[in-house]
Motif scaffolding. Structure first.
Motif, mmCIF file in Angstrom:
data_model
loop_
_atom_site.group_PDB
_atom_site.id
_atom_site.type_symbol
_atom_site.label_atom_id
_atom_site.label_comp_id
_atom_site.label_asym_id
_atom_site.label_seq_id
_atom_site.Cartn_x
_atom_site.Cartn_y
_atom_site.Cartn_z
ATOM 1 N N TYR A 1 0.845 -1.127 -0.067
ATOM 2 C CA TYR A 1 0.098 0.074 0.151
ATOM 3 C C TYR A 1 0.810 1.156 0.033
ATOM 4 O O TYR A 1 0.539 2.116 -0.799
ATOM 5 C CB TYR A 1 -1.066 -0.019 1.253
ATOM 6 N N CYS A 2 1.882 1.383 0.855
ATOM 7 C CA CYS A 2 2.847 2.578 1.000
ATOM 8 C C CYS A 2 3.479 2.787 -0.175
ATOM 9 O O CYS A 2 3.688 3.855 -0.837
ATOM 10 C CB CYS A 2 3.777 2.495 2.286
ATOM 11 N N ALA A 3 4.060 1.551 -1.016
ATOM 12 C CA ALA A 3 4.638 1.773 -2.083
ATOM 13 C C ALA A 3 3.844 2.168 -3.228
ATOM 14 O O ALA A 3 4.356 3.130 -4.095
ATOM 15 C CB ALA A 3 5.423 0.491 -2.588
ATOM 16 N N THR A 4 2.530 1.935 -3.201
ATOM 17 C CA THR A 4 1.489 2.211 -4.334
ATOM 18 C C THR A 4 1.151 3.740 -3.896
ATOM 19 O O THR A 4 1.234 4.455 -5.130
ATOM 20 C CB THR A 4 0.259 1.546 -4.195
ATOM 21 N N VAL A 5 1.190 4.229 -2.828
ATOM 22 C CA VAL A 5 0.870 5.663 -2.474
ATOM 23 C C VAL A 5 1.978 6.413 -2.878
ATOM 24 O O VAL A 5 1.990 7.311 -3.621
ATOM 25 C CB VAL A 5 0.253 5.571 -0.985
ATOM 26 N N THR A 6 3.072 5.968 -2.569
ATOM 27 C CA THR A 6 4.333 6.648 -2.989
ATOM 28 C C THR A 6 4.366 7.157 -4.300
ATOM 29 O O THR A 6 4.613 8.207 -4.872
ATOM 30 C CB THR A 6 5.728 6.052 -2.496
ATOM 31 N N LEU A 7 4.340 5.878 -5.117
ATOM 32 C CA LEU A 7 4.386 6.018 -6.610
ATOM 33 C C LEU A 7 3.306 6.989 -7.247
ATOM 34 O O LEU A 7 3.645 7.883 -7.982
ATOM 35 C CB LEU A 7 4.054 4.604 -7.193
ATOM 36 N N LEU A 8 2.092 6.832 -6.636
ATOM 37 C CA LEU A 8 0.979 7.699 -7.221
ATOM 38 C C LEU A 8 1.144 9.111 -7.208
ATOM 39 O O LEU A 8 1.082 9.870 -7.827
ATOM 40 C CB LEU A 8 -0.495 7.298 -6.560
ATOM 41 N N PHE A 9 1.314 9.188 -5.631
ATOM 42 C CA PHE A 9 1.984 10.806 -5.242
ATOM 43 C C PHE A 9 2.881 11.609 -6.004
ATOM 44 O O PHE A 9 2.952 12.727 -6.506
ATOM 45 C CB PHE A 9 1.960 10.809 -3.836
ATOM 46 N N VAL A 10 3.939 10.646 -6.204
ATOM 47 C CA VAL A 10 5.177 11.216 -7.175
ATOM 48 C C VAL A 10 4.600 11.619 -8.434
ATOM 49 O O VAL A 10 4.999 12.666 -9.091
ATOM 50 C CB VAL A 10 6.249 10.105 -6.952
ATOM 51 N N THR B 1 5.239 17.686 -2.013
ATOM 52 C CA THR B 1 4.511 16.384 -2.261
ATOM 53 C C THR B 1 5.622 15.291 -2.713
ATOM 54 O O THR B 1 5.595 14.214 -1.702
ATOM 55 C CB THR B 1 3.373 16.170 -3.158
ATOM 56 N N ARG B 2 6.315 15.601 -3.562
ATOM 57 C CA ARG B 2 7.354 14.624 -4.043
ATOM 58 C C ARG B 2 8.555 14.329 -2.978
ATOM 59 O O ARG B 2 9.063 13.368 -2.870
ATOM 60 C CB ARG B 2 8.024 15.047 -5.503
ATOM 61 N N ILE B 3 8.627 15.390 -2.217
ATOM 62 C CA ILE B 3 9.822 15.290 -1.268
ATOM 63 C C ILE B 3 9.246 14.393 -0.116
ATOM 64 O O ILE B 3 9.856 13.674 0.647
ATOM 65 C CB ILE B 3 10.579 16.534 -0.898
ATOM 66 N N VAL B 4 8.176 15.160 0.526
ATOM 67 C CA VAL B 4 7.387 14.475 1.866
ATOM 68 C C VAL B 4 7.121 13.107 1.489
ATOM 69 O O VAL B 4 7.277 12.083 2.659
ATOM 70 C CB VAL B 4 6.329 15.344 2.185
ATOM 71 N N VAL B 5 6.706 12.601 0.584
ATOM 72 C CA VAL B 5 6.310 11.207 0.292
ATOM 73 C C VAL B 5 7.398 10.243 0.098
ATOM 74 O O VAL B 5 7.077 9.084 0.056
ATOM 75 C CB VAL B 5 5.261 11.153 -0.763
ATOM 76 N N ALA B 6 8.779 10.545 -0.079
ATOM 77 C CA ALA B 6 9.713 9.930 -0.437
ATOM 78 C C ALA B 6 9.737 8.642 0.373
ATOM 79 O O ALA B 6 10.206 7.681 -0.127
ATOM 80 C CB ALA B 6 10.948 10.627 -0.716
ATOM 81 N N GLY B 7 9.779 8.977 1.763
ATOM 82 C CA GLY B 7 10.086 7.568 2.795
ATOM 83 C C GLY B 7 8.892 7.122 3.341
ATOM 84 O O GLY B 7 8.838 6.329 3.927
ATOM 85 N N PHE B 8 7.732 7.596 2.439
ATOM 86 C CA PHE B 8 6.516 6.856 3.047
ATOM 87 C C PHE B 8 6.239 5.340 2.851
ATOM 88 O O PHE B 8 5.621 4.441 3.793
ATOM 89 C CB PHE B 8 5.162 7.237 2.252
ATOM 90 N N VAL B 9 7.218 4.664 1.987
ATOM 91 C CA VAL B 9 7.239 3.483 1.618
ATOM 92 C C VAL B 9 7.333 2.628 3.075
ATOM 93 O O VAL B 9 7.252 1.549 3.114
ATOM 94 C CB VAL B 9 8.311 3.164 0.529
#
Length: 457
Positions: free
Chosen positions: A331-340, A364-372
């Motif tokens: 899920y986190c990998a999918t969200v990261t990819l979609l947001f980027v 968004t691109r920076i903040v979500v980078a570690g979400f995975v």
């Protein structure tokens, strides 16, 4: 007479995750939509000053919810035990005490805001008089109507404890849809500005609370109003409030994080300050919404794992951990990819100001980078809570918001300027994941658990 079979000990693990977690995810997503909806209407139909104002006082809004959760979360634990013992009278007393407690707390909040609210907002907004006025008009209504929020949160958690999940979900969905309609009417058609967003939220919450009250008056709930007096109220307060602290602290932690970012932006913003604050407000709402399904997964994980751990079924405990980690990471990998990939579209969709939209995309691109890494760390913390190791659980659940992100938000901008504010977020995810690995290693060495999570059988 034999007790009914426990489905958590026999049904397929994947199906249990779906059946247990999905209703909670739906409710949480609906709840998270309030702030997203308001931000969208403000960004497209008011201006960036309005978004900045709402973002600056967002920590106060989170604090209100934390106060309500302090009572409601503790009450839910008490109700679960009363219902388990089939003590309906005791459950009704606890429910009534929770209603009284949340009203007392919100009354104290109102008093404090009346005495010092203006000074507090002026300090938060700084030398931005127009933003100050907008922020005051928005948060004042939410604070003075906080008793409605408190009663709604308590009633919602009580419905969940009673097993009335479908009705609870329906109320919250209807409330979210009403909020959209009211935002459209008040902001788009009547041009009432930022205060209209707060009014729409209060009216939609009031409608949801009214529906729940009517539901109870029609006798469809087993809980009744039964006030046991001051002695019983004090006993319930001593029982509920400590139980509600962990959940409340999670909301307080987010409030501190948002407040720290707003403070850092005052010192390090390299473009128009309201533009960056408003952009951060949009990103915060999007990330909060993205976290909601993880919270639902977390609740399902704890429920399934706790039942099987208590029954000593090691193979199902291991399977629960494996499935939970796989879902969280995927899920986190999918969200990261979609947001980027969709960062630019998200910015343009939330605000018609080109400068703010560009900042939303950048942040968004920076903040979500570690979400995975975020979901796996959450599951690991929940594992220790479910098996009864509270020290590890508390460390992992509070470390990011209280021990890691706050120092990073102070140090990173001082080192590399304004970008350091945003790079603090993925770095905090990395450090939290490393902490989780260290805890697993320690648990493995002390307990013999394989990889710190799995049985060694």
């Amino acid at each position: 007479m034999n007790a009914p079979a426990n489905p958590f000990l026999s049904k397929p693990i994947g199906r249990l995750y779906l059946q247990t977690g999905l209703p909670i995810v739906v409710v949480l997503l609906i709840n998270g939509l309030y702030n997203v909806i308001n931000a969208w209407f403000l960004g497209n139909y008011v201006d960036k000053q309005a978004l900045a104002a709402v973002t600056l006082v967002f920590p106060l809004q989170l604090a209100l919810f934390a106060m309500a959760t302090l009572v409601a979360s503790g009450m839910a634990s008490v109700l679960a035990r009363r219902f388990g013992a089939r003590d309906i009278a005791g459950a009704s007393q606890a429910f009534t005490s929770a209603l009284v407690l949340v009203l007392i707390i919100m009354a104290l909040v109102n008093l404090g805001f009346a005495l010092g609210g203006d000074a507090l907002i002026a300090r938060i907004c700084g030398d931005l008089p127009h933003v100050n006025a907008l922020a005051t008009s928005y948060i004042s209504l939410l604070v003075y109507c906080a008793p409605i929020l408190g009663l709604l949160v308590v009633n919602t958690d009580a419905l969940r404890s009673e097993g009335k999940i479908q009705f609870m979900s329906s109320c919250m969905l209807a409330s979210a849809l009403l909020n959209v309609l009211l935002d459209y009417v008040l902001i788009v058609r009547l041009h009432q500005g930022v205060a209209a967003a707060a009014l729409a939220t209060v009216l939609s919450q009031s409608a949801s609370l009214s529906a729940i009250v009517l539901f109870r008056l029609r006798g469809k709930s087993s809980l009744r109003l039964h006030f046991g007096g001051l002695t019983v109220l004090k006993r319930h307060a001593a029982e509920m409030l400590p139980l509600g602290v962990p959940m409340s602290l999670s909301h307080v932690g987010v409030a501190i994080q948002v407040g720290m970012v707003n403070y850092a932006l005052k010192n390090w913003a390299w473009v128009d300050y309201p533009t960056l604050v408003g952009a951060y407000g949009i990103v915060t709402r999007l990330m909060t919404l993205a976290i909601m399904p993880l919270i639902g997964l977390n609740v399902a994980f704890q429920t399934i794992l706790g039942n099987n751990f208590g029954a000593g079924i090691k193979a199902r405990v291991d399977a629960t951990v494996s499935v939970g980690l796989k879902i969280a990471v995927a899920y986190c990998a999918t969200v990261t990819l979609l947001f980027v990939l969709a960062a630019a579209a998200l910015g343009a969709g939330f605000v018609d100001d080109a400068a703010m939209a560009a900042q939303v995309a950048r942040l968004t691109r920076i903040v979500v980078a570690g979400f995975v890494l975020f979901g796996a760390a959450m599951i690991i913390g929940s594992y220790f809570q479910a098996i009864g190791k509270p020290k590890y659980a508390i460390l992992l659940s509070t470390a990011k918001n209280y021990l890691i992100i706050v120092p990073l938000l102070l140090l990173m901008p001082a080192a590399i300027g304004e970008p350091g504010i945003w790079y603090a977020f993925p770095l905090s995810d990395i450090l939290t994941a490393l902490l989780a690995l260290a805890v697993l290693n320690r648990n493995a060495s002390r307990s013999g658990a394989r990889l710190g999570l799995y049985s060694n059988v």
